[in-house]
Design a protein around this motif. Structure first.
Motif, PDB file in Angstrom:
ATOM      1  N   LEU A 117       0.669  -1.315   0.003  1.00 23.35           N
ATOM      2  CA  LEU A 117       0.103   0.151  -0.214  1.00 23.35           C
ATOM      3  C   LEU A 117       0.880   1.022   0.040  1.00 23.35           C
ATOM      4  O   LEU A 117       1.645   1.410   0.966  1.00 23.35           O
ATOM      5  CB  LEU A 117      -0.859  -0.030   1.221  1.00 23.35           C
ATOM      6  CG  LEU A 117      -1.837  -1.056   1.385  1.00 23.35           C
ATOM      7  CD1 LEU A 117      -2.744  -0.933   2.520  1.00 23.35           C
ATOM      8  CD2 LEU A 117      -2.978  -1.002   0.031  1.00 23.35           C
ATOM      9  N   ARG A 118       0.646   2.045  -0.790  1.00 23.45           N
ATOM     10  CA  ARG A 118       1.741   3.254  -1.201  1.00 23.45           C
ATOM     11  C   ARG A 118       0.932   4.585  -0.594  1.00 23.45           C
ATOM     12  O   ARG A 118      -0.253   4.693  -0.462  1.00 23.45           O
ATOM     13  CB  ARG A 118       1.849   3.470  -2.491  1.00 23.45           C
ATOM     14  CG  ARG A 118       2.812   2.370  -3.125  1.00 23.45           C
ATOM     15  CD  ARG A 118       2.903   2.547  -4.613  1.00 23.45           C
ATOM     16  NE  ARG A 118       3.931   1.348  -5.288  1.00 23.45           N
ATOM     17  CZ  ARG A 118       5.092   1.513  -5.232  1.00 23.45           C
ATOM     18  NH1 ARG A 118       5.835   2.226  -4.618  1.00 23.45           N
ATOM     19  NH2 ARG A 118       5.777   0.400  -5.784  1.00 23.45           N
ATOM     20  N   VAL A 119       1.486   5.366  -0.257  1.00 21.51           N
ATOM     21  CA  VAL A 119       1.347   6.761   0.105  1.00 21.51           C
ATOM     22  C   VAL A 119       2.057   8.039  -0.914  1.00 21.51           C
ATOM     23  O   VAL A 119       3.240   7.376  -1.391  1.00 21.51           O
ATOM     24  CB  VAL A 119       1.718   7.118   1.630  1.00 21.51           C
ATOM     25  CG1 VAL A 119       0.892   6.243   2.299  1.00 21.51           C
ATOM     26  CG2 VAL A 119       3.079   7.028   1.780  1.00 21.51           C
ATOM     27  N   ASN A 120       1.043   9.055  -0.733  1.00 20.59           N
ATOM     28  CA  ASN A 120       1.767   9.979  -1.532  1.00 20.59           C
ATOM     29  C   ASN A 120       2.361  11.135  -0.851  1.00 20.59           C
ATOM     30  O   ASN A 120       2.422  11.094   0.195  1.00 20.59           O
ATOM     31  CB  ASN A 120       0.776  10.651  -2.613  1.00 20.59           C
ATOM     32  CG  ASN A 120      -0.354  11.216  -1.971  1.00 20.59           C
ATOM     33  OD1 ASN A 120      -0.183  11.989  -0.839  1.00 20.59           O
ATOM     34  ND2 ASN A 120      -1.405  11.277  -2.324  1.00 20.59           N
ATOM     35  N   LEU A 121       3.027  12.269  -1.582  1.00 23.29           N
ATOM     36  CA  LEU A 121       3.902  13.147  -0.909  1.00 23.29           C
ATOM     37  C   LEU A 121       2.828  13.916   0.010  1.00 23.29           C
ATOM     38  O   LEU A 121       3.239  14.424   1.176  1.00 23.29           O
ATOM     39  CB  LEU A 121       4.657  14.017  -2.031  1.00 23.29           C
ATOM     40  CG  LEU A 121       5.640  13.336  -2.582  1.00 23.29           C
ATOM     41  CD1 LEU A 121       6.217  14.331  -3.646  1.00 23.29           C
ATOM     42  CD2 LEU A 121       6.730  13.086  -1.628  1.00 23.29           C
ATOM     43  N   VAL A 122       1.748  14.307  -0.304  1.00 20.82           N
ATOM     44  CA  VAL A 122       0.812  14.894   0.487  1.00 20.82           C
ATOM     45  C   VAL A 122       0.382  14.178   2.016  1.00 20.82           C
ATOM     46  O   VAL A 122       0.292  14.937   2.848  1.00 20.82           O
ATOM     47  CB  VAL A 122      -0.536  15.374  -0.386  1.00 20.82           C
ATOM     48  CG1 VAL A 122      -1.488  16.325   0.423  1.00 20.82           C
ATOM     49  CG2 VAL A 122      -0.325  16.003  -1.537  1.00 20.82           C
ATOM     50  N   GLN A 123       0.219  13.002   1.835  1.00 20.32           N
ATOM     51  CA  GLN A 123      -0.104  12.248   2.955  1.00 20.32           C
ATOM     52  C   GLN A 123       1.057  12.395   3.849  1.00 20.32           C
ATOM     53  O   GLN A 123       1.024  12.258   4.983  1.00 20.32           O
ATOM     54  CB  GLN A 123      -0.200  10.915   2.470  1.00 20.32           C
ATOM     55  CG  GLN A 123      -1.616  10.885   1.677  1.00 20.32           C
ATOM     56  CD  GLN A 123      -2.030   9.340   1.644  1.00 20.32           C
ATOM     57  OE1 GLN A 123      -1.540   8.495   0.599  1.00 20.32           O
ATOM     58  NE2 GLN A 123      -2.856   8.664   2.373  1.00 20.32           N
ATOM     59  N   ILE A 124       2.657  12.265   3.261  1.00 17.79           N
ATOM     60  CA  ILE A 124       3.563  12.186   3.955  1.00 17.79           C
ATOM     61  C   ILE A 124       3.388  13.518   4.799  1.00 17.79           C
ATOM     62  O   ILE A 124       4.120  13.577   5.884  1.00 17.79           O
ATOM     63  CB  ILE A 124       5.001  11.951   3.313  1.00 17.79           C
ATOM     64  CG1 ILE A 124       4.761  10.510   2.748  1.00 17.79           C
ATOM     65  CG2 ILE A 124       6.079  12.275   4.222  1.00 17.79           C
ATOM     66  CD1 ILE A 124       5.783  10.351   1.797  1.00 17.79           C
ATOM     67  N   ALA A 125       3.371  14.658   3.950  1.00 17.72           N
ATOM     68  CA  ALA A 125       3.430  15.942   4.823  1.00 17.72           C
ATOM     69  C   ALA A 125       2.493  15.969   5.658  1.00 17.72           C
ATOM     70  O   ALA A 125       2.677  16.741   6.634  1.00 17.72           O
ATOM     71  CB  ALA A 125       3.136  16.807   3.453  1.00 17.72           C
ATOM     72  N   GLY A 126       1.209  15.426   5.542  1.00 18.95           N
ATOM     73  CA  GLY A 126       0.285  15.592   6.787  1.00 18.95           C
ATOM     74  C   GLY A 126       0.703  14.887   7.732  1.00 18.95           C
ATOM     75  O   GLY A 126       0.513  15.133   9.061  1.00 18.95           O
TER      76      GLY A 126
END
Length: 296
Positions: A117-126
């Motif tokens: 399951l991957r995450v994007n940069l916006v989720q990482i920023a959150g």
């Protein structure tokens, strides 16, 4: 659907914030393993009238997945709480707050390794924003204090607790299709069984603190609020939006814990606490907005 999940998870983290306060108030009023054991004795007694009939009906499925359910109950309920309450006897609530902030990160990493399951940069920023909010709360508004933290045995075992709850959260993805009453009763029984050896060890070691009035009040709170109600809501929140997104809400626990300390212990509300709450909620909102776009 996601709004319902938010309500479940917000109420869950509010109850868990209360558990952090209860854990600290329990010191010298009830010993850690006794508290864990009593917590699950009471939780099972509460769940039996609600879940006995459904558990009997779901028994063929439960029996087929007993090892998974036993592992989830032991890992997320017994091991995490036993280590959590023990850690609070050796380290500060500040350290524990910071260490709990690692749970969402471990959940994301475990989901990537196990399920891709991957995450994007916006989720990482959150995620980063929520961690900054937790760190701001834990350091009382001065992030430089984090460099002066004195790590000890309590901090070391708390990291094990972080792993336990992270893998429990990820493991919920594999739970069998049974009704929530059956699931909660099965997990509570597993927690009760696996907490018994710790309680007996505490008795044999002569370290038992028999609960006084405050100890019993804390035991009932942890059983009803921090165990039965909150776990049902957390499981449902996981079902609705997934472990990655639900796990991010865990960073609200130290925020609510701080606010509840203000209400219960009488501490003064500080500006940094409001800023931290804004950062955590902003981080969750940012990650959730991106997570919903991925899910659609």
């Amino acid at each position: 659907m996601h709004r319902t999940a938010y309500l479940f998870l917000l109420f869950t983290t509010l109850l868990w914030g209360g558990n952090s306060v209860a854990g600290k108030l329990a010191v010298d009023h009830v010993s850690p393993m006794t508290l864990v054991f009593l917590r699950w004795v009471l939780a099972v007694l509460i769940m039996l009238p609600l879940g006995w009939r459904t558990l009997r009906e779901d028994w063929p499925v439960v029996r087929k997945h007993w090892l998974l359910l036993g592992g989830l109950g032991a890992c997320g309920f017994t091991f995490f709480n036993a280590i959590f309450y023990t850690a609070l006897n050796y380290t500060t609530a500040i350290n524990v707050s910071i260490e709990q902030a690692a749970i969402p990160i471990v959940i994301i990493l475990a989901n990537f390794v196990l399920f891709r399951l991957r995450v994007n940069l916006v989720q990482i920023a959150g995620v980063v924003l929520t961690i900054v909010g937790v760190a701001l709360t834990a350091s009382h508004g001065d992030l430089r204090l984090l460099l002066k933290l004195d790590l000890n045995f309590g901090d070391a075992i708390m990291l094990i607790a972080v792993l336990c709850y992270s893998f429990y959260s990820v493991g919920l993805r594999l739970k069998p299709a049974i009704r929530w009453q059956s699931l909660m009763l099965a997990l509570s029984i597993a927690a009760l069984v696996t907490s018994l050896p710790y309680f007996l060890w505490e008795v044999a070691a002569g370290k038992v603190i028999v609960p006084d009035a405050r100890g019993w009040a804390i035991a009932f709170y942890t059983a009803i609020g921090a165990s039965v109600v909150s776990q049902i809501f957390y499981i449902r929140g996981n079902e609705l939006i997934g472990a990655n997104r639900a796990g991010l809400f865990i960073n609200l626990v130290p925020i609510f814990g701080t606010l509840l300390s203000v209400l219960i212990v009488g501490e003064t509300v500080q500006l940094y606490q409001g800023l931290a709450l804004v950062l955590v909620l902003g981080g969750i909102s940012l990650a959730e907005y991106s997570g919903r776009k991925i899910a659609i």
